[in-house]
Structure formats: structure tokens, C-alpha cells
Design an enzyme around this catalytic site. Structure first.
Site, PDB file in Angstrom:
ATOM      1  N   ARG A 123       0.826  -1.229   0.000  1.00  0.00           N
ATOM      2  CA  ARG A 123       0.000   0.000   0.000  1.00  0.00           C
ATOM      3  C   ARG A 123       0.857   1.274   0.000  1.00  0.00           C
ATOM      4  O   ARG A 123       0.530   2.264   0.675  1.00  0.00           O
ATOM      5  CB  ARG A 123      -0.961   0.026   1.186  1.00  0.00           C
ATOM      6  CG  ARG A 123      -1.924  -1.137   1.253  1.00  0.00           C
ATOM      7  CD  ARG A 123      -2.930  -1.120   0.104  1.00  0.00           C
ATOM      8  NE  ARG A 123      -3.966  -2.113   0.317  1.00  0.00           N
ATOM      9  CZ  ARG A 123      -3.896  -3.371  -0.131  1.00  0.00           C
ATOM     10  NH1 ARG A 123      -2.854  -3.772  -0.837  1.00  0.00           N
ATOM     11  NH2 ARG A 123      -4.880  -4.207   0.085  1.00  0.00           N
ATOM     12  N   SER A 134     -10.956  -0.417   2.751  1.00  0.00           N
ATOM     13  CA  SER A 134     -10.268  -0.544   4.044  1.00  0.00           C
ATOM     14  C   SER A 134      -9.736   0.812   4.482  1.00  0.00           C
ATOM     15  O   SER A 134      -9.030   1.466   3.716  1.00  0.00           O
ATOM     16  CB  SER A 134      -9.086  -1.501   3.933  1.00  0.00           C
ATOM     17  OG  SER A 134      -9.546  -2.757   3.535  1.00  0.00           O
ATOM     18  N   GLU A 138      -5.209   4.173   5.297  1.00  0.00           N
ATOM     19  CA  GLU A 138      -4.883   3.873   3.900  1.00  0.00           C
ATOM     20  C   GLU A 138      -5.238   5.049   2.979  1.00  0.00           C
ATOM     21  O   GLU A 138      -4.434   5.409   2.128  1.00  0.00           O
ATOM     22  CB  GLU A 138      -5.669   2.625   3.492  1.00  0.00           C
ATOM     23  CG  GLU A 138      -4.930   1.756   2.501  1.00  0.00           C
ATOM     24  CD  GLU A 138      -5.732   0.538   2.100  1.00  0.00           C
ATOM     25  OE1 GLU A 138      -5.725  -0.446   2.849  1.00  0.00           O
ATOM     26  OE2 GLU A 138      -6.356   0.579   1.030  1.00  0.00           O
TER      27      GLU A 138
END
Ligand SMILES: Cc1cc2nc3c(=O)[nH]c(=O)nc-3n(C[C@H](O)[C@H](O)[C@H](O)COP(=O)(O)OP(=O)(O)OC[C@H]3O[C@@H](n4cnc5c(N)ncnc54)[C@H](O)[C@@H]3O)c2cc1C
Length: 339
Positions: free
Chosen positions: A161, A235, A331
Site C-alpha cells: 500500500r 479498508s 490507507e
């Protein structure tokens, strides 16, 4: 280039929260980049599909909305084919188009919202595959030096990520196209939880790339709230990767916590488990709530402001820090310009 003064950003973010901007410039070609006004990262923002962004404030300056389109197979060999896609193409449509071309490699990444140009930013990943397995180059406009730069795979510094575009030099580059190396011979990746079971439920033992894509789509539709029905950004927190000593201590204290050892010696832990274990599913602040379906997803129940969502995220972070001694990292990009 299309110009909109004082636009509402509500239709441009999947949380569906209200935010304003001074100006929105919609890019439709590489040439549009040449006539951009000076970019100031303290006031301005590059926007794709708005599916990994939280507007906790207005954008005082300019939003550059990237809709540079076009996708083609640029090179073809015996084993691989290379495709190039404009940053403004819808990611899922790119995935489906590659499958129609008989190319595999993106099937596990089906139905991830957003545009192709944002895919390298956090090295999108799902069902055991990351963009890093296929990304060859990224072409970007350097917003501070006003010139084109082509990043090799290594220069993109892709990680879980993360990439140079997200944490190395955030806001400096505007990605205009990406080049991917795809496969002509299919080697499925079916190790990720539930994917093999989903295929066998459908009576498939040796799947085609399209069958894997269909299974991923069904799984995602069951597990994740649809942003067109209920605002969210997927998420909200990354799974934390902890160094050896801290990982050992955490596993001893909470033996049931799902953990995945990494090749660099760290261990990744399930953030969803931590949130669920602390009973935070369903917790609300204002119009923001932790989803009942998936503990990692924060939803807009209908009337949330960006600040409600930010406050809920902050309160989850503090609870998890107090309980597990772990700092959860968000995120999505959190936009919080000073008033
Ligand atoms: C329901 C749902 C499920 C999701 N599932 C996943 C998943 O499985 N895996 C995963 O990795 N992500 C997932 N996401 C997150 C998101 O879809 C991806 O991160 C996606 O790549 C974001 O694309 P976007 O175009 O919407 O980016 P945006 O939200 O518009 O932007 C995200 C960041 O990228 C920057 N950016 C965007 N375009 C450019 C560009 N052309 N050049 C430079 N900077 C740019 C923005 O400034 C911002 O910092 C999910 C989101 C939702 C809503």
C-alpha cells in the site's frame, strides 16, 4: 481542459461527503498538462476517482481531475504482452478489457474502484496480487519541475500500500499513463482466503482468467459495502507490520490474532481482528460508523461530514494503540488543509 469554478466535491468522492474547492480543472489530454497553472501542494490536489480520499476540509486551491483516456496493446511477444493505459481510464474497465484481449495478470484486482492513474499510488492489491507484479513503467508530469518523467518499476519503490508517489514525494507527480506487462499464458493465483472455495462452489477446478475475475467480483460484492449505496473508501487502515520483538510480544499476549510473517523479517497483523476484538464494529460518531460487514471499513451512514469520519478514525487509532500498543496507519489520503 474543462474548468469549473467553486465545484462541490461530493460527487467526486466515494465517501460521499461534502467539500468545496476553489477551482476544478479536468484534464482530457497530455497537452492539457502544458497549460496548467503553477501547482502548490499546500492548496491544490490531484484527484482520480475519489475512492481513496477523505475530504476532512475544503480544497482552498485547485483540484486537477485526471481524465486522460486511451488504452492499447503496445508490444506483444510469445509469453507477454505490454499494455499502456491513460491515467483517466476506469481501473475495472481496464481489467475487463485485458481479459477480452486474452491477457491475464489483473484478474485478482477486478472491481477495485478508481482510475488507472491512482493504481501505482498505493500499489493496489487484493486477493494475493499487487500491481507491483505487473507494473513496468509510470509516465508522470513533474508538477514542480514542469517536465515529463518516466519511472521504471524499481524507481516506483512499490511496497505494501505504498510507493514513491504516496510517501516518497507525495503530491509532486501527476501520473498520466502506466505500462503493464501481462501474461499470454495463464498461471492463476488462488492462495488467498476464500478464492479457491468460491471457484469450487461454482464447480470450477481449472479456472480461466475470466472465471477468477468473476469469483473475485462475487466475493467483493458480498464482503464490501457498495459505495454507490453507502459511502466508504474500502479498508480505512493498513495491516500493521511489526518488527520481530514487538510481533512476538503481541502474539504471546493475543495468540488468536491472525498474523502473516513477511520476507523482510517483520510480521503483518490483522487490523480488522484488532478492531473487532475491541468491539468497535458498529461504533458511530455523528454520521460515521464502523461497518457491520467489515471492521476495516468506515461508512457514511448518510449524513456524515468528513470530520465525523476523521474523528471516528482517530478514536479507533487511540483505542487500538491503548489495547495493543500498535499505531494503525490510514490507507486513504486525508485532505485536511488549514482553513
Ligand atoms: C469499496 C472499495 C474497495 C476498495 N478495495 C481496494 C482493494 O481491494 N485494494 C486496494 O488497494 N484499494 C482498494 N480501494 C481503494 C481505492 O479504490 C484504490 O486505492 C484506488 O486505486 C484509488 O483510485 P482513485 O482513482 O479513486 O484515487 P483517488 O481516491 O482519487 O486518489 C487517491 C490518491 O492518489 C492521488 N492520485 C490520484 N490520481 C492520481 C494521478 N493520476 N497522479 C498522481 N496522483 C494521483 C490522489 O491525489 C490521492 O492522494 C477500495 C476502495 C473502495 C471504495
Amino acid at each position: 481542459m474543462r474548468v469549473a469554478e467553486q465545484p462541490s466535491l461530493k460527487p467526486f468522492n466515494t465517501f460521499g461527503v461534502e467539500a468545496g474547492a476553489g477551482l476544478m480543472l479536468t484534464l482530457e489530454s497530455d497537452e492539457d498538462l502544458l497549460s496548467l497553472p503553477p501547482f502548490n501542494p499546500d492548496r491544490d490536489l490531484v484527484l482520480g476517482g475519489g475512492s481513496n480520499i477523505l475530504f476532512a476540509s475544503d480544497v482552498p486551491g485547485t483540484v486537477i481531475h485526471n481524465r486522460i483516456r486511451g488504452k492499447e496493446v503496445v508490444k506483444s511477444g510469445n509469453v507477454h504482452a505490454w499494455i499502456e493505459t491513460g491515467a483517466g481510464e476506469n481501473w475495472h474497465e481496464v481489467v475487463q478489457w485485458t481479459l477480452e484481449q486474452g491477457l491475464s495478470g489483473l484478474e485478482n484486482l477486478s472491481l477495485i474502484p478508481g482510475l488507472a492513474g491512482a493504481a501505482p499510488i498505493q500499489n493496489i492489491g487484493a486477493y494475493g496480487v499487487e500491481l507491483s507484479s505487473v507494473l513496468e513503467t509510470v509516465t508522470a508530469w513533474d508538477l514542480s519541475e514542469h517536465r515529463w518523467t518516466v519511472f521504471s518499476h524499481e524507481q516506483c519503490r512499490l511496497a505494501y500500500r505504498d510507493s514513491i508517489f504516496k510517501s516518497g514525494a507525495p503530491g509532486r507527480y501527476l501520473i498520466s499513463s502506466i505500462r503493464l506487462r501481462l501474461n499470454k499464458r495463464f498461471a492463476p493465483h488462488l492462495d488467498y482466503a476464500g478464492l479457491r472455495e468460491e471457484l469450487s462452489k461454482a464447480g470450477v477446478s481449472q479456472p480461466t482468467p475470466s472465471q477468477v475475475s468473476d469469483a473475485v467480483i462475487r466475493l467483493r460484492q458480498r464482503k464490501l459495502p457498495d459505495p454507490s449505496v453507502c459511502g466508504n473508501a474500502g479498508s480505512f487502515f493498513k495491516n500493521p507490520a511489526l518488527p520481530r520483538d514487538q510481533a512476538l510480544a503481541l502474539s504471546e499476549q493475543f495468540p488468536e490474532i491472525p498474523a502473516w510473517p513477511q520476507t523482510d523479517g517483520t510480521t503483518k497483523f490483522s487490523a480488522a481482528w484488532m478492531i473487532e476484538h475491541r468491539g468497535l464494529k458498529g461504533q458511530r460518531i455523528g454520521g460515521a460508523a464502523v461497518s457491520d460487514r467489515h471492521a476495516l471499513v468506515i461508512i457514511n451512514t448518510g449524513c456524515a461530514t468528513g470530520r465525523d469520519i476523521l474523528q471516528l478514525a482517530n478514536s479507533i487509532q487511540s483505542t487500538i494503540q491503548d489495547t495493543f500498543g500498535v499505531r494503525l496507519e490510514p490507507e486513504p489520503r486525508i485532505v485536511d488543509f488549514p482553513a
